[in-house]
Design a protein around this motif. Structure first.
Motif, PDB file in Angstrom:
ATOM      1  N   PRO A 197     -19.793  68.158 -35.580  1.00 45.66           N
ATOM      2  CA  PRO A 197     -19.473  67.511 -34.313  1.00 45.66           C
ATOM      3  C   PRO A 197     -18.705  66.215 -34.556  1.00 45.66           C
ATOM      4  CG  PRO A 197     -21.784  67.156 -34.879  1.00 45.66           C
ATOM      5  CD  PRO A 197     -21.196  67.954 -35.998  1.00 45.66           C
ATOM      6  N   CYS A 198     -17.772  65.920 -33.674  1.00 46.32           N
ATOM      7  CA  CYS A 198     -16.968  64.709 -33.807  1.00 46.32           C
ATOM      8  C   CYS A 198     -17.001  63.958 -32.482  1.00 46.32           C
ATOM      9  CB  CYS A 198     -15.531  65.084 -34.169  1.00 46.32           C
ATOM     10  SG  CYS A 198     -14.359  63.734 -34.020  1.00 46.32           S
ATOM     11  N   ALA A 199     -17.375  62.696 -32.557  1.00 48.70           N
ATOM     12  CA  ALA A 199     -17.519  61.892 -31.344  1.00 48.70           C
ATOM     13  C   ALA A 199     -16.320  60.973 -31.129  1.00 48.70           C
ATOM     14  CB  ALA A 199     -18.795  61.061 -31.444  1.00 48.70           C
ATOM     15  N   CYS A 200     -15.333  61.046 -32.018  1.00 54.66           N
ATOM     16  CA  CYS A 200     -14.216  60.097 -31.934  1.00 54.66           C
ATOM     17  C   CYS A 200     -13.381  60.338 -30.687  1.00 54.66           C
ATOM     18  CB  CYS A 200     -13.318  60.223 -33.157  1.00 54.66           C
ATOM     19  SG  CYS A 200     -14.190  59.975 -34.702  1.00 54.66           S
ATOM     20  N   SER A 201     -13.009  59.255 -30.032  1.00 51.91           N
ATOM     21  CA  SER A 201     -12.132  59.387 -28.868  1.00 51.91           C
ATOM     22  C   SER A 201     -10.680  59.444 -29.357  1.00 51.91           C
ATOM     23  CB  SER A 201     -12.311  58.183 -27.952  1.00 51.91           C
ATOM     24  OG  SER A 201     -11.813  57.031 -28.591  1.00 51.91           O
ATOM     25  N   ARG A 250      -3.143  62.675 -37.271  1.00 49.96           N
ATOM     26  CA  ARG A 250      -3.953  63.244 -38.337  1.00 49.96           C
ATOM     27  C   ARG A 250      -5.358  62.672 -38.215  1.00 49.96           C
ATOM     28  NH1 ARG A 250      -5.552  62.276 -43.454  1.00 49.96           N
ATOM     29  NH2 ARG A 250      -4.916  60.104 -43.298  1.00 49.96           N
ATOM     30  N   TYR A 251      -6.365  63.536 -38.216  1.00 42.70           N
ATOM     31  CA  TYR A 251      -7.741  63.056 -38.098  1.00 42.70           C
ATOM     32  C   TYR A 251      -8.220  62.556 -39.452  1.00 42.70           C
ATOM     33  CZ  TYR A 251     -12.717  62.947 -37.236  1.00 42.70           C
ATOM     34  OH  TYR A 251     -14.012  62.538 -37.124  1.00 42.70           O
ATOM     35  N   SER A 252      -8.779  61.349 -39.480  1.00 39.49           N
ATOM     36  CA  SER A 252      -9.134  60.732 -40.766  1.00 39.49           C
ATOM     37  C   SER A 252     -10.423  61.303 -41.352  1.00 39.49           C
ATOM     38  CB  SER A 252      -9.300  59.226 -40.582  1.00 39.49           C
ATOM     39  OG  SER A 252     -10.408  58.995 -39.725  1.00 39.49           O
ATOM     40  N   GLY A 253     -11.211  62.007 -40.538  1.00 35.83           N
ATOM     41  CA  GLY A 253     -12.407  62.662 -41.078  1.00 35.83           C
ATOM     42  C   GLY A 253     -13.650  61.797 -41.036  1.00 35.83           C
ATOM     43  N   SER A 254     -13.666  60.805 -40.152  1.00 31.14           N
ATOM     44  CA  SER A 254     -14.810  59.874 -40.174  1.00 31.14           C
ATOM     45  C   SER A 254     -16.139  60.542 -39.807  1.00 31.14           C
ATOM     46  CB  SER A 254     -14.542  58.647 -39.287  1.00 31.14           C
ATOM     47  OG  SER A 254     -13.903  59.001 -38.109  1.00 31.14           O
ATOM     48  N   CYS A 255     -16.132  61.673 -39.112  1.00 31.24           N
ATOM     49  CA  CYS A 255     -17.402  62.333 -38.746  1.00 31.24           C
ATOM     50  C   CYS A 255     -17.741  63.524 -39.655  1.00 31.24           C
ATOM     51  CB  CYS A 255     -17.326  62.853 -37.309  1.00 31.24           C
ATOM     52  SG  CYS A 255     -17.047  61.584 -36.072  1.00 31.24           S
ATOM     53  N   ARG A 256     -16.940  63.761 -40.664  1.00 24.32           N
ATOM     54  CA  ARG A 256     -17.059  65.069 -41.359  1.00 24.32           C
ATOM     55  C   ARG A 256     -18.343  65.263 -42.159  1.00 24.32           C
ATOM     56  NH1 ARG A 256     -14.240  66.776 -46.228  1.00 24.32           N
ATOM     57  NH2 ARG A 256     -13.313  68.363 -44.930  1.00 24.32           N
TER      58      ARG A 256
HETATM   59 ZN   LIG Z   1     -14.916  61.964 -35.411  1.00 22.76          ZN
END
Ligand SMILES: [Zn+2]
Length: 308
Positions: free
Chosen positions: A97-101, A118-124
C-alpha cells in the motif's frame, strides 16, 4: 485466418480524435493484411471518465471510418480477471500500500520515462494488512526488482528500460478502487492471447513495465510495433493531436473515405491523398511505406492541415 491475434484498445474517456482514427486504421490494416483475428477492446475502466455512451461513441467513430472487428469487448467486464491477477501478485508478496499523495510524489522525485513522475519508493517496505489487498484504502503498487528489460519493437523503436529505476513501482490499483491501465491492459492481452500489439509511440515507454507484468503473471510477450503520432502545437510545445477536434466535428467536414484518404496520405500509404476506403488500402499495405517521424497537424476549424 492465421494464428495471429491483434487488438485495437482505445480508452473511451473522450471522443475519437484524428490520432485515434489513424491508430485504428494502422492497426486494422496490419491485422487484416496478415489475416489475423482482430479484437476491438474498449478500455472503459476509468469509471470517473468513461460512460457506456462514450464506449458506444468510440465504436460508432471506428465504424464510420469503415473499420470492422471479429469481436468487441468492454474492459470493465473483465474486473474479476484483473482482481485474480492482484491475488496472484499479492500471494507472491509483490504488492504494497502507498499513502503518498500526488504532490508528495512530485516533490520527491524526477520525471519518469513516460513523462509522468518516477515514484521514489518511500512506501515499498510496507506490508499488506492482514485483510489482504482488498482491505487497503490506499493506492496499491507493484514492488519491482531492478532489472533491465529489452523488449523488441518490429519497427526499431528502442524499448529497453530498467522500469524500477526509470519509472518507479507502478500503481496497479487506484485509491478509489479502479484497476490501473498497465495491469488491465496486460491481463486482457494475456487472456485474449494477443500475439501482436500495434499502437502509438506514446505508449512505447510503458512497454517494459508491461513485459515485466507479463513475466510475473505467466503470460507470453506479444510482438510490439509502435507507430508515429499526429502532434499539434499546444501552449508553445508539441502534444498529441488530441483536444483540437473530435470525430463528430470531423464528420461535418469530411466524408469517411475523404478522411481515410487524408490519413493514408499523411501515413505514406498513398502518394497523394485521394478518397479511399480502408479495404482498398489492404493489397498494397506495407509498414516500410509508413512514415517514421511524428507529424505536426493543425485543425483550422474546417480542415486538417500540415502547417509545414
Ligand atoms: Zn508511497
Amino acid at each position: 485466418m492465421s494464428e495471429e491475434r491483434c487488438r485495437f484498445a482505445p480508452t473511451t474517456s473522450g471522443p475519437a480524435h484524428p490520432g485515434t482514427l489513424l491508430a485504428a486504421l494502422l492497426c486494422w490494416l496490419d491485422a487484416r493484411s496478415r489475416r489475423a483475428r482482430l479484437s476491438l477492446r474498449l478500455e472503459d475502466i476509468d469509471s470517473t471518465r468513461c460512460t457506456p455512451e462514450s464506449a458506444d461513441d468510440m465504436r460508432s467513430a471506428l465504424e464510420w471510418l469503415g473499420l470492422d472487428w471479429d469481436e468487441v469487448s468492454l474492459q470493465s467486464a473483465n474486473r474479476s480477471l484483473h482482481e485474480a491477477a492482484l491475488d496472484e501478485l499479492a500471494k507472491d508478496g509483490l504488492l504494497y500500500p502507498c499513502a503518498c499523495s500526488r504532490s508528495e510524489i512530485k516533490r520527491s522525485s524526477e520525471r519518469a520515462a513516460d513523462g509522468g513522475w518516477r515514484y521514489s519508493g518511500s512506501c515499498r517496505d510496507r506490508p499488506l494488512p492482514k485483510g489482504g489487498w482488498r482491505s487497503v484504502q490506499e493506492t496499491l503498487r507493484l514492488r519491482l526488482t531492478s532489472e533491465r528489460v529489452e523488449p523488441h519493437d518490429e519497427g526499431g523503436v528502442d524499448l529497453a528500460q530498467d522500469p524500477a529505476a526509470e519509472m518507479g513501482d507502478p500503481v496497479l490499483l487506484g485509491r478509489t478502487g479502479s484497476i490501473a491501465y498497465h495491469l488491465a491492459s496486460v491481463v486482457d492481452d494475456g487472456r485474449q492471447q494477443i500475439t501482436r500489439v500495434v499502437r502509438g509511440r506514446d505508449l512505447a515507454a510503458s512497454t517494459a513495465i508491461h513485459v515485466t507484468l507479463q513475466r510475473l503473471l505467466g503470460f507470453a510477450t506479444p510482438v510490439y510495433r509502435h507507430h508515429f503520432l499526429l502532434l499539434e502545437e499546444s501552449g508553445g510545445k508539441l502534444a498529441k493531436l488530441h483536444g483540437a477536434v473530435g470525430w463528430r466535428e470531423l464528420r461535418e467536414h469530411y466524408a469517411p473515405e475523404v478522411l481515410c484518404g487524408l490519413l493514408a496520405g499523411v501515413a505514406g500509404l498513398i502518394e497523394t491523398a485521394a478518397p479511399t476506403r480502408p479495404r482498398e488500402l489492404l493489397a498494397a499495405f506495407d509498414w516500410r511505406r509508413v512514415r517514421g517521424e511524428d507529424l505536426l497537424m493543425h485543425w483550422t476549424g474546417e480542415s486538417l492541415v500540415n502547417p509545414a
